[in-house]
Write a protein that holds these residues in place. Structure first.
Motif, PDB file in Angstrom:
ATOM      1  N   SER A   1     -33.860 -15.689 -66.346  1.00 40.18           N
ATOM      2  CA  SER A   1     -34.398 -16.416 -65.198  1.00 40.18           C
ATOM      3  C   SER A   1     -33.964 -15.797 -63.880  1.00 40.18           C
ATOM      4  N   ALA A   2     -32.993 -14.891 -63.904  1.00 41.23           N
ATOM      5  CA  ALA A   2     -32.525 -14.234 -62.684  1.00 41.23           C
ATOM      6  C   ALA A   2     -33.541 -13.182 -62.238  1.00 41.23           C
ATOM      7  N   THR A   3     -33.400 -12.736 -60.984  1.00 39.66           N
ATOM      8  CA  THR A   3     -34.305 -11.708 -60.469  1.00 39.66           C
ATOM      9  C   THR A   3     -33.831 -10.306 -60.822  1.00 39.66           C
ATOM     10  N   ASN A   4     -32.680 -10.198 -61.467  1.00 36.68           N
ATOM     11  CA  ASN A   4     -32.178  -8.892 -61.889  1.00 36.68           C
ATOM     12  C   ASN A   4     -31.432  -9.055 -63.210  1.00 36.68           C
ATOM     13  N   HIS A   5     -30.909  -7.956 -63.721  1.00 34.66           N
ATOM     14  CA  HIS A   5     -30.163  -7.951 -64.983  1.00 34.66           C
ATOM     15  C   HIS A   5     -31.003  -8.518 -66.130  1.00 34.66           C
ATOM     16  N   ASN A   6     -32.239  -8.061 -66.188  1.00 32.29           N
ATOM     17  CA  ASN A   6     -33.135  -8.528 -67.236  1.00 32.29           C
ATOM     18  C   ASN A   6     -33.235  -7.563 -68.410  1.00 32.29           C
ATOM     19  N   GLY A   7     -32.711  -6.345 -68.232  1.00 31.96           N
ATOM     20  CA  GLY A   7     -32.892  -5.354 -69.296  1.00 31.96           C
ATOM     21  C   GLY A   7     -34.358  -4.958 -69.367  1.00 31.96           C
ATOM     22  N   GLY A   8     -34.864  -4.760 -70.549  1.00 28.74           N
ATOM     23  CA  GLY A   8     -36.293  -4.497 -70.646  1.00 28.74           C
ATOM     24  C   GLY A   8     -36.695  -3.345 -71.531  1.00 28.74           C
ATOM     25  N   GLY A   9     -35.754  -2.697 -72.235  1.00 27.25           N
ATOM     26  CA  GLY A   9     -36.115  -1.587 -73.109  1.00 27.25           C
ATOM     27  C   GLY A   9     -36.697  -2.085 -74.426  1.00 27.25           C
ATOM     28  N   LEU A  10     -37.753  -1.426 -74.895  1.00 26.61           N
ATOM     29  CA  LEU A  10     -38.376  -1.717 -76.194  1.00 26.61           C
ATOM     30  C   LEU A  10     -38.618  -0.393 -76.895  1.00 26.61           C
ATOM     31  N   VAL A  11     -37.934  -0.167 -78.021  1.00 23.92           N
ATOM     32  CA  VAL A  11     -38.055   1.100 -78.732  1.00 23.92           C
ATOM     33  C   VAL A  11     -38.031   0.853 -80.237  1.00 23.92           C
ATOM     34  N   PHE A  12     -38.944   1.483 -80.966  1.00 23.67           N
ATOM     35  CA  PHE A  12     -38.852   1.463 -82.419  1.00 23.67           C
ATOM     36  C   PHE A  12     -37.892   2.560 -82.862  1.00 23.67           C
ATOM     37  N   GLY A  13     -36.934   2.191 -83.696  1.00 13.92           N
ATOM     38  CA  GLY A  13     -35.970   3.157 -84.199  1.00 13.92           C
ATOM     39  C   GLY A  13     -36.530   3.951 -85.364  1.00 13.92           C
ATOM     40  N   ALA A  14     -35.755   4.928 -85.813  1.00 18.46           N
ATOM     41  CA  ALA A  14     -36.162   5.748 -86.956  1.00 18.46           C
ATOM     42  C   ALA A  14     -36.264   4.915 -88.226  1.00 18.46           C
TER      43      ALA A  14
ATOM     44  N   ILE B   1     -34.496  -4.072 -78.828  1.00 12.30           N
ATOM     45  CA  ILE B   1     -34.819  -4.682 -77.545  1.00 12.30           C
ATOM     46  C   ILE B   1     -33.528  -4.826 -76.743  1.00 12.30           C
ATOM     47  N   SER B   2     -33.513  -4.294 -75.530  1.00  8.54           N
ATOM     48  CA  SER B   2     -32.332  -4.458 -74.678  1.00  8.54           C
ATOM     49  C   SER B   2     -32.577  -5.599 -73.694  1.00  8.54           C
ATOM     50  N   VAL B   3     -31.576  -6.460 -73.558  1.00  6.75           N
ATOM     51  CA  VAL B   3     -31.689  -7.645 -72.703  1.00  6.75           C
ATOM     52  C   VAL B   3     -30.480  -7.706 -71.776  1.00  6.75           C
TER      53      VAL B   3
ATOM     54  N   ASN C   1     -26.555  -4.688 -67.890  1.00  3.21           N
ATOM     55  CA  ASN C   1     -27.994  -4.586 -67.641  1.00  3.21           C
ATOM     56  C   ASN C   1     -28.518  -3.306 -68.287  1.00  3.21           C
ATOM     57  N   PRO C   2     -28.732  -3.330 -69.589  1.00  3.68           N
ATOM     58  CA  PRO C   2     -29.215  -2.135 -70.309  1.00  3.68           C
ATOM     59  C   PRO C   2     -30.701  -1.916 -70.051  1.00  3.68           C
TER      60      PRO C   2
ATOM     61  N   ASP D   1     -26.373   1.603 -69.467  1.00  3.58           N
ATOM     62  CA  ASP D   1     -25.983   0.295 -68.940  1.00  3.58           C
ATOM     63  C   ASP D   1     -25.638   0.421 -67.465  1.00  3.58           C
ATOM     64  N   VAL D   2     -26.342  -0.361 -66.643  1.00  2.00           N
ATOM     65  CA  VAL D   2     -26.144  -0.336 -65.194  1.00  2.00           C
ATOM     66  C   VAL D   2     -24.825  -1.021 -64.837  1.00  2.00           C
ATOM     67  N   GLY D   3     -24.049  -0.375 -63.978  1.00  2.00           N
ATOM     68  CA  GLY D   3     -22.724  -0.861 -63.629  1.00  2.00           C
ATOM     69  C   GLY D   3     -22.713  -1.890 -62.516  1.00  2.00           C
ATOM     70  N   SER D   4     -21.523  -2.413 -62.233  1.00  2.00           N
ATOM     71  CA  SER D   4     -21.347  -3.453 -61.224  1.00  2.00           C
ATOM     72  C   SER D   4     -21.087  -2.817 -59.860  1.00  2.00           C
ATOM     73  N   SER D   5     -20.483  -3.578 -58.953  1.00  2.00           N
ATOM     74  CA  SER D   5     -20.221  -3.104 -57.596  1.00  2.00           C
ATOM     75  C   SER D   5     -18.883  -2.366 -57.531  1.00  2.00           C
ATOM     76  N   PRO D   6     -18.723  -1.457 -56.559  1.00  2.00           N
ATOM     77  CA  PRO D   6     -17.440  -0.779 -56.379  1.00  2.00           C
ATOM     78  C   PRO D   6     -16.327  -1.795 -56.124  1.00  2.00           C
TER      79      PRO D   6
END
Length: 234
Positions: A6-19, A25-27, A81-82, A98-103
């Protein structure tokens, strides 16, 4: 899986079929760090399901009674946030960005995707010498991490260079191309050496990196709505 974020960020969003034919699915953790370590939701995780949406019986927590319902879809945890991840052609190896946080603690990560792993958010970020105790799974350090110097802010994209026909020099084979949203650059990570090198900069907010069927790397930029092709001139 409705209404996960429900947030405007940190939603992830990757969709990949593996071998293995399973959908990964990354969330993101929905801007709530505690979600990443919770068994009660699917946030801050990588999920794995069959193509019909059912839970694979070989998922790492399938037989654990403390994981109920859709929580059995959890394949890995402890992510912030992958936004993107990639599967290596041929080997099936999976890298999770994975996206990092603030300094000052901010670190952008490339993580090796391994079933049952916990990547530590929000107990640790970046490569740490002492592994934290996590609520479930096995803590795993990233393969590579970088800070926010030189304007970097968010790892994006990711593509293994294993084309059918190689166009770039042999040294690029099996390396991993990735970008940074604010840094505006594309770097190349060598999993064998654990080192990364600068490749090209000047992009306007790159958000994805892909290997094309022509053996060239393509970069999608959000800032100018463009697709760029990285040609090689001997």
């Amino acid at each position: 899986l409705d209404n996960l974020s429900s947030a405007t960020n940190h939603n992830g969003g990757g969709l990949v079929f593996g071998a293995d034919g399973k959908l990964y699915i990354s969330v993101g953790e929905n801007a709530n760090p505690s979600h990443s370590q919770s068994k009660a939701n699917l946030l801050g995780k990588v999920l794995r399901m069959n193509s019909d949406g059912s839970v694979p019986t070989d998922n790492p927590f399938y037989g654990d009674a403390t994981f109920t319902g859709q929580a059995k879809l959890i394949w890995a945890a402890g992510l912030r946030n992958p936004f993107t991840f990639a599967v290596q052609p041929g080997t099936g190896r999976l890298f999770i960005n994975d996206v990092g946080s603030s300094p000052p603690q901010a670190r952008e990560e490339i993580n090796e995707g391994v079933a049952g792993s916990n990547y530590g958010w929000n107990y640790a970020e970046g490569i740490v010498s002492t592994a934290p105790t996590v609520p479930f799974g096995t803590y795993r350090n990233p393969l590579y991490a970088y800070d926010h110097s030189s304007g970097a802010c968010a790892i994006a994209g990711g593509a293994f260079y294993n084309p059918g026909t190689s166009v770039y020099p042999a040294a690029f084979t099996s390396t991993y191309f990735f970008a940074d949203l604010c840094g505006g650059w594309v770097h190349v990570f060598n999993p064998s050496s654990g080192q990364s090198m600068d490749l090209v900069g000047g992009f306007n907010s790159p958000v994805d990196v892909r290997l094309g069927p022509d053996g060239l790397i393509y970069v999608l930029t959000h800032g100018d709505g463009a697709v760029w092709k990285l040609a090689f001139t001997p």
